[in-house]
Design a protein around this motif. Structure first.
Motif, PDB file in Angstrom:
ATOM      1  N   GLU A  77       0.816  -1.220   0.000  1.00 32.19           N
ATOM      2  CA  GLU A  77       0.000   0.000   0.000  1.00 32.19           C
ATOM      3  C   GLU A  77       0.848   1.268   0.000  1.00 32.19           C
ATOM      4  N   LEU A  78       1.830   1.371   0.874  1.00 30.25           N
ATOM      5  CA  LEU A  78       2.678   2.554   0.929  1.00 30.25           C
ATOM      6  C   LEU A  78       3.495   2.700  -0.351  1.00 30.25           C
ATOM      7  N   ALA A  79       4.016   1.586  -0.846  1.00 35.16           N
ATOM      8  CA  ALA A  79       4.789   1.618  -2.087  1.00 35.16           C
ATOM      9  C   ALA A  79       3.924   2.073  -3.251  1.00 35.16           C
ATOM     10  N   GLN A  80       2.671   1.605  -3.295  1.00 37.01           N
ATOM     11  CA  GLN A  80       1.727   2.004  -4.345  1.00 37.01           C
ATOM     12  C   GLN A  80       1.508   3.517  -4.304  1.00 37.01           C
ATOM     13  N   VAL A 105      12.685  -7.168  -5.657  1.00 33.15           N
ATOM     14  CA  VAL A 105      11.696  -6.449  -6.462  1.00 33.15           C
ATOM     15  C   VAL A 105      11.877  -6.842  -7.915  1.00 33.15           C
ATOM     16  N   ARG A 106      10.769  -6.864  -8.662  1.00 36.00           N
ATOM     17  CA  ARG A 106      10.852  -7.089 -10.101  1.00 36.00           C
ATOM     18  C   ARG A 106       9.896  -6.134 -10.794  1.00 36.00           C
ATOM     19  N   VAL A 107      10.320  -5.669 -11.963  1.00 39.24           N
ATOM     20  CA  VAL A 107       9.506  -4.774 -12.777  1.00 39.24           C
ATOM     21  C   VAL A 107       8.852  -5.620 -13.868  1.00 39.24           C
ATOM     22  N   LEU A 108       7.540  -5.517 -13.971  1.00 44.63           N
ATOM     23  CA  LEU A 108       6.786  -6.328 -14.927  1.00 44.63           C
ATOM     24  C   LEU A 108       6.181  -5.424 -15.990  1.00 44.63           C
ATOM     25  N   LYS A 109       6.562  -5.712 -17.240  1.00 46.56           N
ATOM     26  CA  LYS A 109       6.102  -4.913 -18.382  1.00 46.56           C
ATOM     27  C   LYS A 109       4.878  -5.562 -19.010  1.00 46.56           C
ATOM     28  N   PRO A 110       4.090  -4.811 -19.779  1.00 48.92           N
ATOM     29  CA  PRO A 110       2.905  -5.386 -20.422  1.00 48.92           C
ATOM     30  C   PRO A 110       3.282  -6.544 -21.349  1.00 48.92           C
ATOM     31  N   GLY A 111       2.566  -7.657 -21.223  1.00 51.56           N
ATOM     32  CA  GLY A 111       2.789  -8.819 -22.069  1.00 51.56           C
ATOM     33  C   GLY A 111       3.990  -9.666 -21.696  1.00 51.56           C
ATOM     34  N   GLN A 112       4.696  -9.302 -20.639  1.00 50.84           N
ATOM     35  CA  GLN A 112       5.882 -10.049 -20.227  1.00 50.84           C
ATOM     36  C   GLN A 112       5.463 -11.357 -19.574  1.00 50.84           C
ATOM     37  N   VAL A 125       6.423  -4.563  -9.386  1.00 47.43           N
ATOM     38  CA  VAL A 125       6.124  -3.212  -9.864  1.00 47.43           C
ATOM     39  C   VAL A 125       5.661  -3.355 -11.310  1.00 47.43           C
ATOM     40  N   TYR A 126       4.389  -3.048 -11.553  1.00 47.66           N
ATOM     41  CA  TYR A 126       3.806  -3.147 -12.897  1.00 47.66           C
ATOM     42  C   TYR A 126       3.918  -1.791 -13.578  1.00 47.66           C
ATOM     43  N   GLU A 129       3.462   0.770 -21.148  1.00 47.64           N
ATOM     44  CA  GLU A 129       4.360   0.792 -22.306  1.00 47.64           C
ATOM     45  C   GLU A 129       5.392   1.912 -22.215  1.00 47.64           C
ATOM     46  N   ASN A 130       5.102   2.964 -21.467  1.00 49.62           N
ATOM     47  CA  ASN A 130       6.015   4.102 -21.333  1.00 49.62           C
ATOM     48  C   ASN A 130       6.894   4.009 -20.087  1.00 49.62           C
ATOM     49  N   ASN A 131       6.917   2.849 -19.436  1.00 49.43           N
ATOM     50  CA  ASN A 131       7.703   2.604 -18.235  1.00 49.43           C
ATOM     51  C   ASN A 131       7.238   3.438 -17.042  1.00 49.43           C
ATOM     52  N   VAL A 132       5.951   3.723 -16.991  1.00 49.79           N
ATOM     53  CA  VAL A 132       5.356   4.446 -15.869  1.00 49.79           C
ATOM     54  C   VAL A 132       4.688   3.427 -14.953  1.00 49.79           C
ATOM     55  N   VAL A 133       4.923   3.540 -13.644  1.00 47.67           N
ATOM     56  CA  VAL A 133       4.374   2.610 -12.672  1.00 47.67           C
ATOM     57  C   VAL A 133       2.865   2.749 -12.634  1.00 47.67           C
ATOM     58  N   ILE A 134       2.160   1.623 -12.832  1.00 45.85           N
ATOM     59  CA  ILE A 134       0.693   1.657 -12.742  1.00 45.85           C
ATOM     60  C   ILE A 134       0.186   0.975 -11.483  1.00 45.85           C
TER      61      ILE A 134
END
Length: 139
Positions: A77-80, A105-112, A125-126, A129-134
């Protein structure tokens, strides 16, 4: 005159016995390296005796109190709140991990493609396409 061709491994059973003996010797040598842990290194199997108050509650027919719940290892929640809408650069992703209390931590891109196993201390961390955290989640 009969041709004399050398017979290789004329005594195959002997060779097989030698190879088996060598394999056994090697495995015994490796198991000897493991050693036996000392008694002070092994966990104790004894449990502390219940306190008189606990014994009285149980004797009176009341249920024993539940054990304390462990603190969750990850809370997204805080990270979000801090990461959503920001570019997922190294500092933002690391802050999300720290804020969530995660180990990795892992960054997950669309379709990965991602693994589906649950890891209690992992922060996901989702990004779009523009590498912005959603969004940020645990597991």
């Amino acid at each position: 005159m009969p041709s004399r061709t050398p017979r290789r491994f004329a005594d195959r059973p002997t060779l097989q016995r030698l190879l088996a003996a060598a394999a056994l010797a090697g495995s015994l040598a490796l198991s000897a390296c493991a050693g036996t842990p000392r008694a002070d290194e092994m966990p104790s199997s004894t449990e502390p005796a219940p306190s008189p108050a606990d014994s009285a509650a149980i004797a009176a027919g009341e249920p024993a109190p539940p054990p304390p719940r462990p603190r969750p290892r990850c809370n997204a929640e805080l990270a979000q709140a801090h990461a959503a809408g920001k570019t997922a650069d190294t500092a933002t992703v690391e802050r999300a991990r720290v804020d969530a209390g995660g180990d990795v931590v892992r960054v997950l891109k669309p379709g990965q493609f991602v693994t589906k196993e649950y890891r209690e201390g992992r922060v996901n961390v989702y990004v779009d396409e523009n590498n912005v955290v959603i969004s940020v989640s645990c597991g």
